[in-house]
Write a protein that holds these residues in place. Structure first.
Motif, PDB file in Angstrom:
ATOM      1  N   THR A 272     -18.268 -46.381 -32.472  1.00  0.00           N
ATOM      2  CA  THR A 272     -17.920 -47.806 -32.558  1.00  0.00           C
ATOM      3  C   THR A 272     -18.475 -48.476 -33.805  1.00  0.00           C
ATOM      4  O   THR A 272     -18.415 -49.699 -33.923  1.00  0.00           O
ATOM      5  N   SER A 273     -19.002 -47.701 -34.738  1.00  0.00           N
ATOM      6  CA  SER A 273     -19.607 -48.277 -35.933  1.00  0.00           C
ATOM      7  C   SER A 273     -18.571 -48.969 -36.813  1.00  0.00           C
ATOM      8  O   SER A 273     -17.566 -48.364 -37.188  1.00  0.00           O
ATOM      9  N   PRO A 274     -18.784 -50.230 -37.193  1.00  0.00           N
ATOM     10  CA  PRO A 274     -17.846 -50.903 -38.101  1.00  0.00           C
ATOM     11  C   PRO A 274     -17.822 -50.258 -39.486  1.00  0.00           C
ATOM     12  O   PRO A 274     -16.809 -50.312 -40.181  1.00  0.00           O
ATOM     13  N   VAL A 275     -18.937 -49.631 -39.890  1.00  0.00           N
ATOM     14  CA  VAL A 275     -18.972 -48.960 -41.186  1.00  0.00           C
ATOM     15  C   VAL A 275     -18.020 -47.758 -41.176  1.00  0.00           C
ATOM     16  O   VAL A 275     -17.273 -47.533 -42.123  1.00  0.00           O
ATOM     17  N   VAL A 276     -18.046 -46.988 -40.092  1.00  0.00           N
ATOM     18  CA  VAL A 276     -17.140 -45.844 -39.966  1.00  0.00           C
ATOM     19  C   VAL A 276     -15.697 -46.323 -39.904  1.00  0.00           C
ATOM     20  O   VAL A 276     -14.796 -45.699 -40.484  1.00  0.00           O
ATOM     21  N   HIS A 277     -15.475 -47.437 -39.236  1.00  0.00           N
ATOM     22  CA  HIS A 277     -14.119 -47.996 -39.167  1.00  0.00           C
ATOM     23  C   HIS A 277     -13.614 -48.322 -40.576  1.00  0.00           C
ATOM     24  O   HIS A 277     -12.457 -48.012 -40.921  1.00  0.00           O
TER      25      HIS A 277
ATOM     26  N   LEU B 132     -29.891 -38.808 -29.758  1.00  0.00           N
ATOM     27  CA  LEU B 132     -28.794 -39.305 -30.580  1.00  0.00           C
ATOM     28  C   LEU B 132     -28.821 -40.826 -30.678  1.00  0.00           C
ATOM     29  O   LEU B 132     -28.536 -41.403 -31.730  1.00  0.00           O
ATOM     30  N   ARG B 133     -29.160 -41.489 -29.578  1.00  0.00           N
ATOM     31  CA  ARG B 133     -29.246 -42.953 -29.622  1.00  0.00           C
ATOM     32  C   ARG B 133     -30.371 -43.409 -30.543  1.00  0.00           C
ATOM     33  O   ARG B 133     -30.239 -44.406 -31.261  1.00  0.00           O
ATOM     34  N   ALA B 134     -31.470 -42.676 -30.528  1.00  0.00           N
ATOM     35  CA  ALA B 134     -32.568 -42.995 -31.436  1.00  0.00           C
ATOM     36  C   ALA B 134     -32.106 -42.823 -32.879  1.00  0.00           C
ATOM     37  O   ALA B 134     -32.410 -43.650 -33.755  1.00  0.00           O
ATOM     38  N   ARG B 135     -31.358 -41.743 -33.118  1.00  0.00           N
ATOM     39  CA  ARG B 135     -30.822 -41.495 -34.458  1.00  0.00           C
ATOM     40  C   ARG B 135     -29.900 -42.629 -34.880  1.00  0.00           C
ATOM     41  O   ARG B 135     -29.930 -43.091 -36.024  1.00  0.00           O
ATOM     42  N   GLN B 136     -29.080 -43.110 -33.953  1.00  0.00           N
ATOM     43  CA  GLN B 136     -28.160 -44.197 -34.256  1.00  0.00           C
ATOM     44  C   GLN B 136     -28.921 -45.455 -34.647  1.00  0.00           C
ATOM     45  O   GLN B 136     -28.562 -46.145 -35.601  1.00  0.00           O
ATOM     46  N   ASP B 137     -29.959 -45.783 -33.926  1.00  0.00           N
ATOM     47  CA  ASP B 137     -30.746 -46.982 -34.215  1.00  0.00           C
ATOM     48  C   ASP B 137     -31.293 -46.946 -35.634  1.00  0.00           C
ATOM     49  O   ASP B 137     -31.311 -47.950 -36.341  1.00  0.00           O
ATOM     50  N   PHE B 138     -31.747 -45.753 -36.068  1.00  0.00           N
ATOM     51  CA  PHE B 138     -32.301 -45.627 -37.404  1.00  0.00           C
ATOM     52  C   PHE B 138     -31.202 -45.562 -38.460  1.00  0.00           C
ATOM     53  O   PHE B 138     -31.371 -46.067 -39.566  1.00  0.00           O
ATOM     54  N   ALA B 139     -30.084 -44.917 -38.099  1.00  0.00           N
ATOM     55  CA  ALA B 139     -29.022 -44.704 -39.085  1.00  0.00           C
ATOM     56  C   ALA B 139     -28.279 -45.982 -39.419  1.00  0.00           C
ATOM     57  O   ALA B 139     -27.927 -46.224 -40.571  1.00  0.00           O
ATOM     58  N   LEU B 140     -27.996 -46.796 -38.413  1.00  0.00           N
ATOM     59  CA  LEU B 140     -27.172 -47.974 -38.637  1.00  0.00           C
ATOM     60  C   LEU B 140     -27.889 -49.066 -39.412  1.00  0.00           C
ATOM     61  O   LEU B 140     -27.308 -49.756 -40.237  1.00  0.00           O
ATOM     62  N   ARG B 141     -29.171 -49.233 -39.138  1.00  0.00           N
ATOM     63  CA  ARG B 141     -29.888 -50.285 -39.855  1.00  0.00           C
ATOM     64  C   ARG B 141     -31.351 -49.930 -39.929  1.00  0.00           C
ATOM     65  O   ARG B 141     -32.008 -49.735 -38.919  1.00  0.00           O
ATOM     66  N   GLU B 142     -31.829 -49.807 -41.159  1.00  0.00           N
ATOM     67  CA  GLU B 142     -33.230 -49.510 -41.380  1.00  0.00           C
ATOM     68  C   GLU B 142     -33.698 -50.366 -42.548  1.00  0.00           C
ATOM     69  O   GLU B 142     -33.155 -50.314 -43.635  1.00  0.00           O
ATOM     70  N   GLY B 143     -34.706 -51.175 -42.315  1.00  0.00           N
ATOM     71  CA  GLY B 143     -35.185 -52.063 -43.356  1.00  0.00           C
ATOM     72  C   GLY B 143     -34.160 -53.092 -43.767  1.00  0.00           C
ATOM     73  O   GLY B 143     -34.163 -53.568 -44.901  1.00  0.00           O
TER      74      GLY B 143
END
Length: 281
Positions: A265-270, A76-87
């Motif tokens: 804790t994602s600011p985007v979700v907030h 899940l942490r790996a997924r978070q790293d890719f989901a929050l910011r990619e490129g």
């Protein structure tokens, strides 16, 4: 190893019941049993004592718990790293329960884009079962639903309400006419089904059952029928000669935003929660 085996193992451990674990995972009890047997074969040891009403972990099962949790958390942490910011771009994947998409929601997402200029959104409409599955797998970050899946690991935030009202071709004047003509039954979940039996029709024989709102609208217009639609569609429906049925029963239910723990804790979700607050559909 298939991570669904570990996920199933932890669900049985949490519920102490193969049947409830199957319900929560939206699979059959036989599939749960098969997955547990596959794990036991892999590790060469029993993981549960299978007393009929008292499923308990064996010592080997107890030892597997922290390892299973660690593997799933790492993924899940790996997924978070890719989901929050990619490129260099912020990304967010959102599931919308079938039947909810409308101009009101489109406006909410447009405003979210205005606030976060480099946001890359992926939005799709799905069944409740697929939403629960994709959230557990990390394939979705959040989801807007009204029938909340039994998934304690998911955070749930009430953001508004869904108001279902009976609409019909303008020639239909009351509830009796609505349910006795070409009535369309839209599938709005278990709670709506109970409401429908109690307050609308005990033995409905609809002309059509569907989970597709557009198909239901087309049939109501074409066949001069009736159907329960979200109140937010009232203006659109009225333009097509489809009007509220006076004094018909009304169904209201909360709208909830489900959030995967890794997006807590994602600011985007907030910002998304803020945009959806007091949502009325």
């Amino acid at each position: 190893m298939d991570t669904e085996l570990l996920r199933t193992f932890l669900e049985v451990k949490a519920t102490r019941h193969f049947g409830r674990a199957a319900d929560n995972l939206f699979i059959t009890q036989a599939a749960v049993s098969a997955r547990i047997k596959q794990l036991e074969s892999y590790f060469g040891a029993p993981l549960f004592h299978r007393d009929r009403n008292n499923i308990q972990l064996t010592p080997e099962g107890e030892r597997l718990v922290p390892h299973a949790e660690s593997i799933l958390v790492s993924l899940l942490r790996a997924r978070q790293d890719f989901a929050l910011r990619e490129g260099g771009d912020l990304r967010l994947s959102v599931g919308i329960r079938q039947g909810l998409w409308c101009d009101t929601l489109q406006s909410c997402f447009d405003q979210l884009h205005d606030e976060i200029g480099d946001l890359k959104l992926h939005v799709e409409t799905l069944s409740q079962e697929m939403i629960a599955k994709k959230l557990r797998e990390g394939a979705l970050d959040t989801a807007l639903v009204f029938d909340t899946p039994a998934a304690p690991e998911l955070e749930s935030h009430r953001v508004g309400a869904l108001h279902l009202r009976l609409f019909a071709h303008h020639s239909i004047k009351n509830l009796a006419e609505a349910v006795s003509t070409r009535y369309i039954y839209l599938q709005w979940g278990t709670a709506f089904s109970r409401f429908h039996v109690r307050q609308v029709a005990k033995e409905p024989f609809p002309y059509l059952q569907t989970n597709m709102v557009d198909a239901a609208i087309a049939q109501v217009k074409r066949q001069q029928g009736a159907c329960f639609f979200p109140q937010a569609l009232q203006s659109t429906l009225h333009e097509q000669g489809i009007c509220r049925v006076p004094e018909a029963p009304e169904f209201d239910t909360p709208l909830n935003l489900l959030v995967h723990p890794y997006m807590r804790t994602s600011p985007v979700v907030h910002r998304l929660k803020h945009q959806l607050s007091n949502l009325s559909l």
